[in-house]
Design an enzyme around this catalytic site. Sequence first.
Site, PDB file in Angstrom:
ATOM      1  N   LYS A  30      40.965  34.423  37.202  1.00  9.60           N
ATOM      2  CA  LYS A  30      42.212  35.192  37.039  1.00  9.60           C
ATOM      3  C   LYS A  30      43.419  34.383  37.493  1.00  9.60           C
ATOM      4  O   LYS A  30      44.428  34.306  36.805  1.00  9.60           O
ATOM      5  CB  LYS A  30      42.152  36.503  37.849  1.00  9.60           C
ATOM      6  CG  LYS A  30      41.010  37.422  37.468  1.00  9.60           C
ATOM      7  CD  LYS A  30      41.026  38.726  38.255  1.00  9.60           C
ATOM      8  CE  LYS A  30      40.813  38.552  39.739  1.00  9.60           C
ATOM      9  NZ  LYS A  30      39.491  38.000  40.114  1.00  9.60           N
ATOM     10  N   ARG A 105      42.713  47.565  40.949  1.00  8.93           N
ATOM     11  CA  ARG A 105      41.357  47.212  41.344  1.00  8.93           C
ATOM     12  C   ARG A 105      40.496  48.441  41.592  1.00  8.93           C
ATOM     13  O   ARG A 105      39.317  48.308  41.877  1.00  8.93           O
ATOM     14  CB  ARG A 105      41.492  46.452  42.656  1.00  8.93           C
ATOM     15  CG  ARG A 105      40.391  45.518  42.933  1.00  8.93           C
ATOM     16  CD  ARG A 105      40.979  44.177  43.056  1.00  8.93           C
ATOM     17  NE  ARG A 105      40.251  43.303  43.902  1.00  8.93           N
ATOM     18  CZ  ARG A 105      40.593  42.028  44.009  1.00  8.93           C
ATOM     19  NH1 ARG A 105      41.624  41.562  43.345  1.00  8.93           N
ATOM     20  NH2 ARG A 105      39.900  41.253  44.763  1.00  8.93           N
ATOM     21  N   ARG A 150      35.834  26.175  45.250  1.00 12.54           N
ATOM     22  CA  ARG A 150      37.288  26.290  45.057  1.00 12.54           C
ATOM     23  C   ARG A 150      38.054  25.689  46.229  1.00 12.54           C
ATOM     24  O   ARG A 150      37.711  25.856  47.382  1.00 12.54           O
ATOM     25  CB  ARG A 150      37.690  27.758  44.922  1.00 12.54           C
ATOM     26  CG  ARG A 150      39.215  27.931  44.903  1.00 12.54           C
ATOM     27  CD  ARG A 150      39.652  29.298  44.491  1.00 12.54           C
ATOM     28  NE  ARG A 150      39.029  30.346  45.278  1.00 12.54           N
ATOM     29  CZ  ARG A 150      39.080  31.629  44.952  1.00 12.54           C
ATOM     30  NH1 ARG A 150      39.714  32.002  43.859  1.00 12.54           N
ATOM     31  NH2 ARG A 150      38.488  32.517  45.706  1.00 12.54           N
ATOM     32  N   ARG A 183      39.558  28.952  50.934  1.00 13.04           N
ATOM     33  CA  ARG A 183      39.914  30.309  51.346  1.00 13.04           C
ATOM     34  C   ARG A 183      38.894  30.862  52.330  1.00 13.04           C
ATOM     35  O   ARG A 183      37.698  30.657  52.172  1.00 13.04           O
ATOM     36  CB  ARG A 183      40.002  31.219  50.109  1.00 13.04           C
ATOM     37  CG  ARG A 183      41.415  31.604  49.785  1.00 13.04           C
ATOM     38  CD  ARG A 183      41.559  32.250  48.462  1.00 13.04           C
ATOM     39  NE  ARG A 183      40.808  33.488  48.314  1.00 13.04           N
ATOM     40  CZ  ARG A 183      40.840  34.241  47.236  1.00 13.04           C
ATOM     41  NH1 ARG A 183      41.580  33.863  46.206  1.00 13.04           N
ATOM     42  NH2 ARG A 183      40.135  35.342  47.152  1.00 13.04           N
ATOM     43  N   ARG A 194      32.322  40.779  48.338  1.00 15.64           N
ATOM     44  CA  ARG A 194      33.407  40.815  47.336  1.00 15.64           C
ATOM     45  C   ARG A 194      32.859  41.144  45.952  1.00 15.64           C
ATOM     46  O   ARG A 194      33.459  41.908  45.201  1.00 15.64           O
ATOM     47  CB  ARG A 194      34.134  39.461  47.304  1.00 15.64           C
ATOM     48  CG  ARG A 194      34.996  39.256  48.544  1.00 15.64           C
ATOM     49  CD  ARG A 194      35.492  37.831  48.643  1.00 15.64           C
ATOM     50  NE  ARG A 194      36.250  37.399  47.500  1.00 15.64           N
ATOM     51  CZ  ARG A 194      36.413  36.130  47.136  1.00 15.64           C
ATOM     52  NH1 ARG A 194      35.841  35.168  47.850  1.00 15.64           N
ATOM     53  NH2 ARG A 194      37.125  35.823  46.086  1.00 15.64           N
TER      54      ARG A 194
END
Length: 248
Positions: A30, A105, A150, A183, A194
């Site tokens: 996203k 969400r 990431r 992160r 998550r």
Amino acid sequence: MDVQATEKRGVAVSRKVGPIILLGSPGAGKGTQAKRIAERFAIPQVSSGDILRENVARGTELGRKAKEIMARGELVPDDLVNVMVGERLREEDCGRGFILDGFPRTPVQAAWLDRFLEGKFFENQEACGPPIVIQIDVDYNKLVERLTGRRSCPTCGRIYNIHTQPPRVDELCDCDGSPLVMRNDDRREVLAERLKAYELQTRPLVEYYRKLGRLVDVNGDLEPDEVTAQIAAAIQSFGGHVKDSTWT
Ligand code: AP5
Ligand code: MG
């Protein structure tokens, strides 16, 4: 006629783009795609996760409330997030359109957004009207590799992946040379939470928007350029909403 194409950075820009929502599980791409679409259509990216992380970093009241919840991989309460996003969408740069990344969400957030977009604030704005909802679908097995690999730039926000999209120089941003960061919630022990939150609380929105005829499915397993092309084509396909047809 309300279309006035102007030239900006060599790209034709229509006056109106409208609201765009990116739906997709953690790691679906996203943020990566929102940045590309924002640049291409000259509209702002509104990322609820980024705004929350900024608040955590600045130690605001919202940040203090959200910090532990985010570290556990759970969703921040709807009322806090709705107020936060509402404040951002009232800013002037959202007037002709915006791309929402990570919001809504939950069904409560989606209902709030419906009311917000129908409300008086957007009456005279180009960004009024129903949203285009892009669902980025990615093979579940790829998500963990994407998230644990990431890295992002704390200065410009650019997103990398040590496996699939590494920076030119190890751990340094290509754009500004800042050391890249991982992160806090990309640790393996938080990922499961998550992904579970997505399946339980966000996945139902796919059917909600599909029934409204606003949903477009995009294959997020492909290379980023190909995913961007699919999204741009989907936005264009809602021709009544994106007034200009000069996008390529
Ligand atoms: P948020 O920041 O929204 O995180 P998320 O939804 O978990 O999604 P991610 O940012 O992890 O993934 P992404 O889809 O953006 O993927 P990316 O492009 O980075 O939310 C974080 C937290 O904030 C939540 O857990 C919650 O606590 C809170 N929160 C936020 N919004 C909320 C809301 N509305 N309500 C309540 N709480 C909220 O890509 C991932 C990796 O894959 C990168 O390394 C990238 O380089 C790579 N990649 C991307 N595309 C491709 C591709 N096509 N091929 C190969 N690799 C790719
Ligand atoms: Mg993101």
